[in-house]
Design a protein around this motif. Structure first.
Motif, short mmCIF file in Angstrom:
data_model
loop_
_atom_site.label_atom_id
_atom_site.label_comp_id
_atom_site.label_asym_id
_atom_site.label_seq_id
_atom_site.Cartn_x
_atom_site.Cartn_y
_atom_site.Cartn_z
N ASP A 66 -6.07 -7.20 -1.73
CA ASP A 66 -6.71 -8.48 -2.02
C ASP A 66 -7.51 -9.04 -0.85
OD1 ASP A 66 -5.60 -8.40 -4.55
OD2 ASP A 66 -3.87 -9.63 -4.02
N LEU A 67 -7.68 -8.25 0.20
CA LEU A 67 -8.44 -8.70 1.37
C LEU A 67 -9.84 -9.14 0.98
CD1 LEU A 67 -8.82 -8.86 4.51
CD2 LEU A 67 -9.63 -6.49 4.37
N VAL A 172 -5.89 -4.74 8.33
CA VAL A 172 -5.55 -4.72 6.91
C VAL A 172 -6.11 -3.47 6.24
CG1 VAL A 172 -5.80 -5.91 4.70
CG2 VAL A 172 -5.41 -7.24 6.78
N LYS A 173 -7.33 -3.10 6.57
CA LYS A 173 -7.92 -1.88 6.00
C LYS A 173 -7.12 -0.65 6.41
CE LYS A 173 -12.70 -3.51 5.60
NZ LYS A 173 -14.10 -3.32 6.07
N LYS A 178 -2.64 3.27 4.43
CA LYS A 178 -1.28 3.79 4.58
C LYS A 178 -0.33 3.27 3.50
CE LYS A 178 -1.36 4.64 9.58
NZ LYS A 178 -0.86 6.02 9.48
N ASN A 179 -0.92 2.60 2.49
CA ASN A 179 -0.16 2.11 1.33
C ASN A 179 0.91 1.07 1.67
OD1 ASN A 179 -1.56 3.81 -0.57
ND2 ASN A 179 -0.35 5.54 0.20
N TYR A 180 0.63 0.22 2.66
CA TYR A 180 1.56 -0.87 2.96
C TYR A 180 1.58 -1.84 1.78
CZ TYR A 180 2.73 0.17 7.81
OH TYR A 180 3.25 0.74 8.95
N LYS A 181 2.75 -2.40 1.52
CA LYS A 181 2.91 -3.31 0.38
C LYS A 181 2.28 -4.67 0.65
CE LYS A 181 7.09 -1.29 -1.67
NZ LYS A 181 7.13 -0.06 -0.87
N LEU A 182 2.48 -5.19 1.84
CA LEU A 182 1.88 -6.50 2.16
C LEU A 182 1.92 -6.79 3.64
CD1 LEU A 182 4.41 -8.55 2.83
CD2 LEU A 182 4.50 -8.85 0.39
N ILE A 183 1.17 -7.81 4.02
CA ILE A 183 1.19 -8.35 5.37
C ILE A 183 1.84 -9.73 5.28
CG2 ILE A 183 -0.18 -9.25 7.29
CD1 ILE A 183 -1.61 -6.53 5.12
#
Length: 214
Positions: A66-67, A172-173, A178-183
């Motif tokens: 959603d960035l 974020v990109k 790396k398929n991170y779920k969220l920040i």
């Protein structure tokens, strides 16, 4: 709100105050910090104060997909105005974050003890930094705790316009690939909202953290 003992444990997040304050006391050992972050809890306190632990509701987060990148920032990134690196100068980033004067803030919450604690996390592989360079000078950066599928942002700084934003967007990109779920952005700011971050219920956030813990 409860006082912590030497045992590494925290109260149920539902016991937090309306502001999100959950507990006080304890220490900043890497064991306690890792345990805290894996349970959605983070320290935030002023110099000279007892250690305060927080788990706010709602929680500000950014889902990598959603960035939002403005047209002007896309242009800056395309022109390579800045060079962005990872984990090249963690100490430089946290020192700059600590020394930045912010509106409405008389002193820094990044105390010397906090610096030492997060440097230890970095040495153990639990923390990450993003450095933003211009003409070989460190002009911006971000640091936080890396849980594997979730990155917990702690602080950022900029000594050039758009420097911290360039670092954050690049981060974020990178995490998206790396398929991170969220920040985890912790609490609402207009700046983070402009980049696509949203507030979600604490229990929803904690479910994601629990899934990361495995």
């Amino acid at each position: 709100m409860r006082s912590l003992s030497e045992k590494i444990e925290f109260p149920d997040p539902e016991e937090a105050t309306s502001e999100g304050l959950l507990a006080f006391g304890g220490d900043l050992s890497h064991e306690r910090l890792v345990y805290a972050y894996k349970n959605g809890i983070f320290p935030w306190f002023d110099e000279g104060s007892v250690i305060l632990w927080w788990c706010p509701d709602p929680r500000m987060v950014l889902y990598p997909e959603d960035l939002k990148v403005s047209k002007s920032m896309r242009s800056i990134l395309k022109k390579n105005v800045f060079k962005v690196t990872f984990n090249k100068d963690f100490e430089g980033v946290i020192n700059n974050c600590a020394s930045m004067r912010r509106t409405g803030q008389d002193d820094t919450w990044i105390t010397e003890d906090m610096k030492k604690a997060y440097m230890k996390l970095y040495e153990l592989g639990y923390a990450m930094s993003v450095e933003v360079w211009k003409d070989e000078s460190l002009v911006g950066g971000v640091y936080g705790v890396d849980l594997g599928d979730v990155f917990c942002g702690e602080s950022m700084f900029a000594r050039e316009s758009n420097a911290s934003k360039a670092g954050f967007i690049t981060l974020v990109k990178h995490l998206r690939k790396k398929n991170y779920k969220l920040i985890d952005c912790q609490v609402y700011t207009d700046h983070l909202a402009s980049l696509g971050a949203v507030e979600i219920p604490r229990n929803e956030f904690l479910k994601i953290i629990q899934a990361v813990k495995g």
